[in-house]
Structure formats: C-alpha cells, structure tokens
Scaffold this motif. Sequence first.
Motif, PDB file in Angstrom:
ATOM      1  N   UNK A 207     -60.802  44.868 -86.352  1.00 36.36           N
ATOM      2  CA  UNK A 207     -61.507  45.880 -85.572  1.00 36.36           C
ATOM      3  C   UNK A 207     -62.955  45.486 -85.382  1.00 36.36           C
ATOM      4  N   UNK A 208     -63.650  46.138 -84.459  1.00 36.31           N
ATOM      5  CA  UNK A 208     -65.025  45.734 -84.131  1.00 36.31           C
ATOM      6  C   UNK A 208     -66.022  45.936 -85.274  1.00 36.31           C
ATOM      7  N   UNK A 209     -65.700  46.788 -86.218  1.00 34.55           N
ATOM      8  CA  UNK A 209     -66.617  47.053 -87.327  1.00 34.55           C
ATOM      9  C   UNK A 209     -66.158  46.424 -88.640  1.00 34.55           C
ATOM     10  N   UNK A 210     -65.004  45.737 -88.618  1.00 31.26           N
ATOM     11  CA  UNK A 210     -64.476  45.174 -89.863  1.00 31.26           C
ATOM     12  C   UNK A 210     -65.378  44.076 -90.410  1.00 31.26           C
ATOM     13  N   UNK A 211     -66.005  43.289 -89.546  1.00 34.22           N
ATOM     14  CA  UNK A 211     -66.849  42.199 -90.023  1.00 34.22           C
ATOM     15  C   UNK A 211     -68.336  42.509 -89.842  1.00 34.22           C
ATOM     16  N   UNK A 212     -68.679  43.802 -89.906  1.00 29.66           N
ATOM     17  CA  UNK A 212     -70.072  44.224 -89.788  1.00 29.66           C
ATOM     18  C   UNK A 212     -70.542  44.821 -91.117  1.00 29.66           C
ATOM     19  N   UNK A 213     -71.623  44.311 -91.690  1.00 31.22           N
ATOM     20  CA  UNK A 213     -72.420  43.176 -91.238  1.00 31.22           C
ATOM     21  C   UNK A 213     -71.773  41.857 -91.640  1.00 31.22           C
ATOM     22  N   UNK A 214     -72.226  40.776 -90.992  1.00 34.28           N
ATOM     23  CA  UNK A 214     -71.685  39.454 -91.263  1.00 34.28           C
ATOM     24  C   UNK A 214     -72.837  38.454 -91.348  1.00 34.28           C
ATOM     25  N   UNK A 215     -72.768  37.491 -92.268  1.00 38.66           N
ATOM     26  CA  UNK A 215     -73.837  36.491 -92.353  1.00 38.66           C
ATOM     27  C   UNK A 215     -73.756  35.441 -91.248  1.00 38.66           C
ATOM     28  N   UNK A 216     -72.661  35.441 -90.452  1.00 42.80           N
ATOM     29  CA  UNK A 216     -72.496  34.371 -89.471  1.00 42.80           C
ATOM     30  C   UNK A 216     -72.600  34.871 -88.030  1.00 42.80           C
ATOM     31  N   UNK A 217     -72.896  36.155 -87.821  1.00 45.99           N
ATOM     32  CA  UNK A 217     -73.052  36.670 -86.464  1.00 45.99           C
ATOM     33  C   UNK A 217     -74.028  37.840 -86.491  1.00 45.99           C
ATOM     34  N   UNK A 218     -74.774  38.040 -85.402  1.00 43.56           N
ATOM     35  CA  UNK A 218     -75.738  39.145 -85.364  1.00 43.56           C
ATOM     36  C   UNK A 218     -75.042  40.499 -85.508  1.00 43.56           C
ATOM     37  N   UNK A 219     -75.797  41.434 -86.064  1.00 41.07           N
ATOM     38  CA  UNK A 219     -75.281  42.796 -86.224  1.00 41.07           C
ATOM     39  C   UNK A 219     -75.205  43.466 -84.857  1.00 41.07           C
ATOM     40  N   UNK A 220     -74.044  44.029 -84.536  1.00 40.76           N
ATOM     41  CA  UNK A 220     -73.876  44.697 -83.250  1.00 40.76           C
ATOM     42  C   UNK A 220     -74.534  46.074 -83.285  1.00 40.76           C
ATOM     43  N   UNK A 221     -74.855  46.652 -82.115  1.00 38.96           N
ATOM     44  CA  UNK A 221     -75.431  48.012 -82.089  1.00 38.96           C
ATOM     45  C   UNK A 221     -74.509  49.027 -82.774  1.00 38.96           C
ATOM     46  N   UNK A 222     -73.187  48.876 -82.560  1.00 31.90           N
ATOM     47  CA  UNK A 222     -72.248  49.800 -83.202  1.00 31.90           C
ATOM     48  C   UNK A 222     -72.258  49.629 -84.719  1.00 31.90           C
ATOM     49  N   UNK A 223     -72.315  48.370 -85.162  1.00 33.94           N
ATOM     50  CA  UNK A 223     -72.359  48.119 -86.598  1.00 33.94           C
ATOM     51  C   UNK A 223     -73.631  48.656 -87.227  1.00 33.94           C
ATOM     52  N   UNK A 224     -74.756  48.478 -86.530  1.00 33.25           N
ATOM     53  CA  UNK A 224     -76.032  48.982 -87.033  1.00 33.25           C
ATOM     54  C   UNK A 224     -76.003  50.503 -87.152  1.00 33.25           C
ATOM     55  N   UNK A 225     -75.450  51.170 -86.158  1.00 35.26           N
ATOM     56  CA  UNK A 225     -75.387  52.631 -86.184  1.00 35.26           C
ATOM     57  C   UNK A 225     -74.482  53.131 -87.309  1.00 35.26           C
TER      58      UNK A 225
END
Length: 309
Positions: A173-191
């Motif tokens: 899912x879009x939030x399963x790998x949020x946060x991740x050390x290998x990709x920027x944090x998405x706006x949805x993940x940050x929220x």
Amino acid sequence: MSFDTDAWLERRKLARRLNWWRLVAVLALLAVGLGALWWIDPGNVIARRQDHVARLEIAGLIAENPWWAEKLQEAAEDDHVKALIVYVNSPGGSTYGGEQLYTGIRRVAETKPVVAVIGTMGASAGYMTAIAADRVFARETSLTGSIGVLFQTAEFSELLGKLGVSAESIASGPLKDQPSPIKPLSPEGREQLRRMVMETYDWFVGLVAERRQLPPEQVRVLADGRVYSGRAALNHGLIDELGSIAEARRWLAESKAISDDLPLQDIPSEPPIDGWRGMAGQAFSALFGKSLFPERLRLDGLVSLWHPE
C-alpha cells in the motif's frame, strides 16, 4: 588400663576437634547461602520482610522495561511496602516506556502513597513518569517539563544516487513503506505521521491536565516542548513542592502518617547479573555500549525526549 585411658582421651580430643570443624563448615555454608541469596536478590529479601518505604530510581533513557513493571507490581502487592518514592533522573525516552511506568506507578498508588522526586532532570517521558505520583518534588535547578512528542527519520536517496546505488521498495500500500530511508517522504506519509504524533501529544496533554488539575488549554500553552526549572515548574503548577527525598519523607510523615523511622529500601533498578556470561555482557555494555550503540538508537516508536540531539 593406662593405654585404654589414653586412647579414650585421644578419641575425645579428636571428636571435639571434629565437632569444631563441623561448626565452622556449617557457618561457612550459611555465609555462602546468604551471599547467594544476596546475589540472586540484590534488594535483600530478608531486609524487605520488615515494613519499609521503597525507592525506585528511574535513570537514563526510558524504554519498554519488563523489570520495572514487575517490580512496581510487586511493590503494589507487598504489604511490607508502606509507601513508594520514585526518583526520576531522565531526559525521557519512548512514549511507550513512559506510559508503562505511568501505569505501573498508578497501580501502586491505588493501595499506598507514592511520591516522585525529580533529580537533575525529569523531562518528557521522565515528567510523564513523575506525574503518576501523588505528589511531585523537584529542586529549584532541576529540569522538567518538555511536554511533547516527536518522530524522527532519515532519508538517503540523494546520497545513494551520488554513490551510484539504486534502491527499490515494493509495498502492499502507499503508506506501507512510509517513512523509508531510500525514498522521500510522500505528502500522504507525512500527514499520517503528523496525525500519529498529534494523537499521542493530545493524550500526553490530557494526562498532565488530569494529574495536575489544570485546564487543558493552559497545559497546551505550557506543552510547547520547552523545559522548565524546578522553580518555574512550581509556579506553573507542574510540580507540587521544591525539595528532594528528605522533603518527600517529611511529607509522607505529615500527610500520610508514614513514619520517618521506617527504613528506605532500594528496589533493584535492573535484574541481577546471571553468572559470568552476564557479568561479561554488563562489562562490555559499560565499556563500549554508549560509544558503539548510542542509547537513542535503541528507542523504538514515538519518542518523548528532551534535547534528542
């Protein structure tokens, strides 16, 4: 006849000598047994069989700690424990660890008086621990407060790109790998992370408002993450009185009829060392643990910690 008498006397002498060495052996075994008992239980179970005031020191970073939970449960159930003093000297730690201590201390407070004494520092999860007590003491120059929650992460995708390293992440899912050390944090993940932090922050504010009998709006003004000196904390209603263990004992005597004459017994702050392997592990940790593995790296989950850098 003379020969028989001499032999009998010699046998008596040997028997007395043997009895003497038996007594020495029994005393030696008793000493070894008592030493083993102390080794198994550094809190000295014999001394704890008398009425006393228990003291538990919460020092260093706070994290999930089954040993503290177990000792608090024992204190709650032990009729010989007439009161509990929790001495806090901690910058905080994980919110889960603070909640665990808070819950355990409140369980003790259901059956006996509990006092918290803040030493050099009792901030964030350390302050959360202290307000579980019936009365909170601190010195004028103690540091306390820092009511708040944080979540920190690091992201290395640009650095990896400069090194010629590519990384992939496949998630359900879009939030399963949020946060991740290998990709920027998405706006949805940050929220999502922000909502989680604020949910825990609201819970912390509610605890302070309930325990300190302050309006939640007033607590939110105080809960901007700053630390307070003991004097300032007293003026804001975050603690009850200036003082240390001596003043805590006086309050217990005057307000709860817990005599000053009762001995103060320390609850072991960690399990006893288990043999030579345990001793070696503890020695390694003491020598290299903080330099090789900073304590902060061992904190999981949300963090309530003052001055994390």
